[in-house]
Motif scaffolding. Structure first.
Motif, PDB file in Angstrom:
ATOM      1  N   LEU A   1     -93.557 -26.510 -87.503  1.00 40.52           N
ATOM      2  CA  LEU A   1     -93.661 -27.964 -87.349  1.00 40.52           C
ATOM      3  C   LEU A   1     -93.090 -28.426 -86.011  1.00 40.52           C
ATOM      4  O   LEU A   1     -93.705 -29.240 -85.309  1.00 40.52           O
ATOM      5  N   MET A   2     -91.912 -27.934 -85.658  1.00 40.34           N
ATOM      6  CA  MET A   2     -91.322 -28.327 -84.377  1.00 40.34           C
ATOM      7  C   MET A   2     -92.150 -27.821 -83.204  1.00 40.34           C
ATOM      8  O   MET A   2     -92.252 -28.480 -82.169  1.00 40.34           O
ATOM      9  N   THR A   3     -92.777 -26.656 -83.365  1.00 40.95           N
ATOM     10  CA  THR A   3     -93.651 -26.143 -82.301  1.00 40.95           C
ATOM     11  C   THR A   3     -94.848 -27.055 -82.112  1.00 40.95           C
ATOM     12  O   THR A   3     -95.261 -27.333 -80.980  1.00 40.95           O
ATOM     13  N   ARG A   4     -95.416 -27.542 -83.216  1.00 43.96           N
ATOM     14  CA  ARG A   4     -96.532 -28.483 -83.086  1.00 43.96           C
ATOM     15  C   ARG A   4     -96.086 -29.786 -82.420  1.00 43.96           C
ATOM     16  O   ARG A   4     -96.800 -30.353 -81.589  1.00 43.96           O
ATOM     17  N   HIS A   5     -94.891 -30.260 -82.751  1.00 38.94           N
ATOM     18  CA  HIS A   5     -94.395 -31.472 -82.112  1.00 38.94           C
ATOM     19  C   HIS A   5     -94.217 -31.265 -80.610  1.00 38.94           C
ATOM     20  O   HIS A   5     -94.505 -32.152 -79.800  1.00 38.94           O
ATOM     21  N   LEU A   6     -93.747 -30.081 -80.228  1.00 36.43           N
ATOM     22  CA  LEU A   6     -93.639 -29.770 -78.800  1.00 36.43           C
ATOM     23  C   LEU A   6     -95.014 -29.784 -78.135  1.00 36.43           C
ATOM     24  O   LEU A   6     -95.154 -30.212 -76.985  1.00 36.43           O
ATOM     25  N   GLY A   7     -96.030 -29.324 -78.864  1.00 38.17           N
ATOM     26  CA  GLY A   7     -97.383 -29.383 -78.328  1.00 38.17           C
ATOM     27  C   GLY A   7     -97.855 -30.812 -78.131  1.00 38.17           C
ATOM     28  O   GLY A   7     -98.521 -31.134 -77.130  1.00 38.17           O
ATOM     29  N   ARG A   8     -97.513 -31.684 -79.050  1.00 35.47           N
ATOM     30  CA  ARG A   8     -97.910 -33.089 -78.906  1.00 35.47           C
ATOM     31  C   ARG A   8     -97.222 -33.728 -77.710  1.00 35.47           C
ATOM     32  O   ARG A   8     -97.833 -34.516 -76.976  1.00 35.47           O
ATOM     33  N   VAL A   9     -95.950 -33.405 -77.506  1.00 40.84           N
ATOM     34  CA  VAL A   9     -95.246 -33.939 -76.346  1.00 40.84           C
ATOM     35  C   VAL A   9     -95.879 -33.428 -75.056  1.00 40.84           C
ATOM     36  O   VAL A   9     -96.078 -34.183 -74.099  1.00 40.84           O
ATOM     37  N   ALA A  10     -96.211 -32.144 -75.025  1.00 44.99           N
ATOM     38  CA  ALA A  10     -96.852 -31.586 -73.834  1.00 44.99           C
ATOM     39  C   ALA A  10     -98.205 -32.261 -73.577  1.00 44.99           C
ATOM     40  O   ALA A  10     -98.574 -32.514 -72.424  1.00 44.99           O
ATOM     41  N   ALA A  11     -98.941 -32.573 -74.636  1.00 48.84           N
ATOM     42  CA  ALA A  11    -100.222 -33.255 -74.467  1.00 48.84           C
ATOM     43  C   ALA A  11    -100.023 -34.659 -73.922  1.00 48.84           C
ATOM     44  O   ALA A  11    -100.797 -35.128 -73.064  1.00 48.84           O
ATOM     45  N   VAL A  12     -98.999 -35.363 -74.375  1.00 46.99           N
ATOM     46  CA  VAL A  12     -98.703 -36.695 -73.847  1.00 46.99           C
ATOM     47  C   VAL A  12     -98.335 -36.621 -72.373  1.00 46.99           C
ATOM     48  O   VAL A  12     -98.700 -37.502 -71.576  1.00 46.99           O
ATOM     49  N   GLN A  13     -97.651 -35.569 -71.979  1.00 48.85           N
ATOM     50  CA  GLN A  13     -97.294 -35.381 -70.578  1.00 48.85           C
ATOM     51  C   GLN A  13     -98.470 -34.907 -69.735  1.00 48.85           C
ATOM     52  O   GLN A  13     -98.346 -34.833 -68.515  1.00 48.85           O
TER      53      GLN A  13
ATOM     54  N   ASP B   1     -99.904 -31.926 -69.903  1.00 52.68           N
ATOM     55  CA  ASP B   1     -99.895 -30.468 -69.732  1.00 52.68           C
ATOM     56  C   ASP B   1    -100.622 -29.846 -70.931  1.00 52.68           C
ATOM     57  O   ASP B   1     -99.994 -29.285 -71.844  1.00 52.68           O
ATOM     58  N   HIS B   2    -101.944 -29.916 -70.924  1.00 56.25           N
ATOM     59  CA  HIS B   2    -102.721 -29.460 -72.080  1.00 56.25           C
ATOM     60  C   HIS B   2    -102.739 -27.940 -72.238  1.00 56.25           C
ATOM     61  O   HIS B   2    -102.770 -27.464 -73.380  1.00 56.25           O
ATOM     62  N   PRO B   3    -102.732 -27.144 -71.172  1.00 53.03           N
ATOM     63  CA  PRO B   3    -102.611 -25.690 -71.396  1.00 53.03           C
ATOM     64  C   PRO B   3    -101.336 -25.312 -72.154  1.00 53.03           C
ATOM     65  O   PRO B   3    -101.371 -24.467 -73.059  1.00 53.03           O
ATOM     66  N   ARG B   4    -100.213 -25.924 -71.788  1.00 56.17           N
ATOM     67  CA  ARG B   4     -98.982 -25.643 -72.525  1.00 56.17           C
ATOM     68  C   ARG B   4     -99.065 -26.169 -73.949  1.00 56.17           C
ATOM     69  O   ARG B   4     -98.572 -25.539 -74.899  1.00 56.17           O
ATOM     70  N   ALA B   5     -99.709 -27.328 -74.119  1.00 59.17           N
ATOM     71  CA  ALA B   5     -99.876 -27.873 -75.468  1.00 59.17           C
ATOM     72  C   ALA B   5    -100.704 -26.935 -76.332  1.00 59.17           C
ATOM     73  O   ALA B   5    -100.383 -26.709 -77.509  1.00 59.17           O
ATOM     74  N   LEU B   6    -101.758 -26.364 -75.775  1.00 67.84           N
ATOM     75  CA  LEU B   6    -102.591 -25.441 -76.539  1.00 67.84           C
ATOM     76  C   LEU B   6    -101.822 -24.184 -76.936  1.00 67.84           C
ATOM     77  O   LEU B   6    -102.047 -23.620 -78.009  1.00 67.84           O
ATOM     78  N   ALA B   7    -100.922 -23.742 -76.059  1.00 69.98           N
ATOM     79  CA  ALA B   7    -100.102 -22.578 -76.413  1.00 69.98           C
ATOM     80  C   ALA B   7     -99.195 -22.902 -77.601  1.00 69.98           C
ATOM     81  O   ALA B   7     -99.032 -22.086 -78.528  1.00 69.98           O
ATOM     82  N   TYR B   8     -98.611 -24.087 -77.597  1.00 75.05           N
ATOM     83  CA  TYR B   8     -97.782 -24.498 -78.733  1.00 75.05           C
ATOM     84  C   TYR B   8     -98.623 -24.623 -80.006  1.00 75.05           C
ATOM     85  O   TYR B   8     -98.209 -24.184 -81.087  1.00 75.05           O
ATOM     86  N   PHE B   9     -99.790 -25.230 -79.893  1.00 67.92           N
ATOM     87  CA  PHE B   9    -100.639 -25.411 -81.072  1.00 67.92           C
ATOM     88  C   PHE B   9    -101.079 -24.060 -81.638  1.00 67.92           C
ATOM     89  O   PHE B   9    -101.145 -23.878 -82.860  1.00 67.92           O
ATOM     90  N   ALA B  10    -101.392 -23.119 -80.761  1.00 66.10           N
ATOM     91  CA  ALA B  10    -101.795 -21.790 -81.232  1.00 66.10           C
ATOM     92  C   ALA B  10    -100.655 -21.109 -81.980  1.00 66.10           C
ATOM     93  O   ALA B  10    -100.873 -20.445 -83.010  1.00 66.10           O
ATOM     94  N   ALA B  11     -99.426 -21.273 -81.486  1.00 63.21           N
ATOM     95  CA  ALA B  11     -98.280 -20.670 -82.181  1.00 63.21           C
ATOM     96  C   ALA B  11     -98.061 -21.322 -83.546  1.00 63.21           C
ATOM     97  O   ALA B  11     -97.733 -20.640 -84.519  1.00 63.21           O
ATOM     98  N   ALA B  12     -98.252 -22.631 -83.631  1.00 63.84           N
ATOM     99  CA  ALA B  12     -98.099 -23.307 -84.922  1.00 63.84           C
ATOM    100  C   ALA B  12     -99.218 -22.914 -85.880  1.00 63.84           C
ATOM    101  O   ALA B  12     -98.982 -22.726 -87.084  1.00 63.84           O
ATOM    102  N   LEU B  13    -100.431 -22.775 -85.368  1.00 61.64           N
ATOM    103  CA  LEU B  13    -101.563 -22.398 -86.223  1.00 61.64           C
ATOM    104  C   LEU B  13    -101.404 -20.998 -86.794  1.00 61.64           C
ATOM    105  O   LEU B  13    -101.937 -20.706 -87.864  1.00 61.64           O
ATOM    106  N   ALA B  14    -100.714 -20.143 -86.081  1.00 67.12           N
ATOM    107  CA  ALA B  14    -100.499 -18.790 -86.597  1.00 67.12           C
ATOM    108  C   ALA B  14     -99.777 -18.828 -87.938  1.00 67.12           C
ATOM    109  O   ALA B  14    -100.000 -17.969 -88.797  1.00 67.12           O
ATOM    110  N   TYR B  15     -98.907 -19.836 -88.124  1.00 69.21           N
ATOM    111  CA  TYR B  15     -98.225 -19.957 -89.412  1.00 69.21           C
ATOM    112  C   TYR B  15     -99.074 -20.730 -90.419  1.00 69.21           C
ATOM    113  O   TYR B  15     -99.268 -20.290 -91.553  1.00 69.21           O
ATOM    114  N   PHE B  16     -99.580 -21.902 -90.028  1.00 71.20           N
ATOM    115  CA  PHE B  16    -100.289 -22.755 -90.985  1.00 71.20           C
ATOM    116  C   PHE B  16    -101.557 -22.099 -91.516  1.00 71.20           C
ATOM    117  O   PHE B  16    -101.912 -22.277 -92.678  1.00 71.20           O
TER     118      PHE B  16
END
Length: 232
Positions: A100-112, A114-129
């Motif tokens: 969950l916190m990794t996904r939130h970090l991805g959302r913050v990166a997307a707001v900033q 930095d979508h490549p970094r956001a996608l890396a965070y989202f991929a790490a969160a998806l590995a669990y979900f």
């Protein structure tokens, strides 16, 4: 036959109840040192990671990481709180909290932006979900966020795939709001391709779902998009 001939002790008189010293709703006597003021509704979100118990010789310890932030004003501060919360979840071996916190970090990166970094965070969160069958809601929600980042980087095929999978998951499990959000993402993909018929279809489906779920602002935004599509 046994009888008692002694004198009966008088009953004690009931005294009126003493007034309560503290009200029923208990409140701490001392307030925390600093409490940030709550921003206007819709402009900020509170995220709190509460780590319950580690037991040591000194007894039980609790640690909390929490923070207010305004998404577009202090994304860096939000990222620090999320990173701290993720470390706490990782320390206590809570995989769900880490995701969950990794996904939130991805959302913050997307707001900033930095979508490549956001996608890396989202991929790490998806590995669990994706690996936990009971996490369909968060699986679909994370896919929707990833779809927007894919679309922002020009990866329309990956965005469409993420939105379609999110819509299928949320629709099959009854998560209507997330289903509508995924449909709005598909409408964005259709608009990117210039397919106005598909865009209109996705918008109408999303508007039908959100008719009794969302506020007037979101419905007005969808209606404005539909009105623009009807213009010659």
């Amino acid at each position: 036959m046994c009888s008692w001939s002694g004198t009966r002790r008088p009953r004690p008189t009931l005294s009126p109840p003493r007034p309560r010293r503290w009200p029923r709703t208990w409140a701490p006597r001392t307030a925390p040192a600093t409490i940030p003021k709550r921003p206007a509704p819709g402009t900020a979100v509170l995220w709190r990671a509460r780590t319950r118990p580690t037991t040591s010789s000194g007894g039980r310890r609790r640690s909390r990481a929490w923070g207010w932030w305004t998404w577009r004003r202090k994304p860096g501060e939000a990222a620090e709180w999320f990173e701290h919360a993720r470390n706490l979840h990782d320390l206590l071996d809570r995989a769900r909290g880490v995701a969950l916190m990794t996904r939130h970090l991805g959302r913050v990166a997307a707001v900033q932006g930095d979508h490549p970094r956001a996608l890396a965070y989202f991929a790490a969160a998806l590995a669990y979900f994706a690996a936990v069958p009971s996490e369909i809601y968060h699986h679909a929600r994370t896919l929707t966020f990833a779809g927007h980042s894919h679309l922002a980087t020009g990866q329309t095929a990956a965005a469409e795939q993420a939105f379609e999978k999110a819509a299928d998951l949320a629709g099959a499990d009854g998560h209507r709001y997330e289903h509508a959000r995924a449909l709005l993402g598909l409408a964005d993909v259709a608009a990117h391709h210039g397919d106005h018929a598909a865009e209109r279809g996705h918008l109408e489906c999303a508007a039908e779902i959100l008719a009794d779920l969302s506020g007037p602002e979101e419905q007005a935004e969808i209606q404005a998009r539909l009105d623009r599509l009807q213009q010659p």
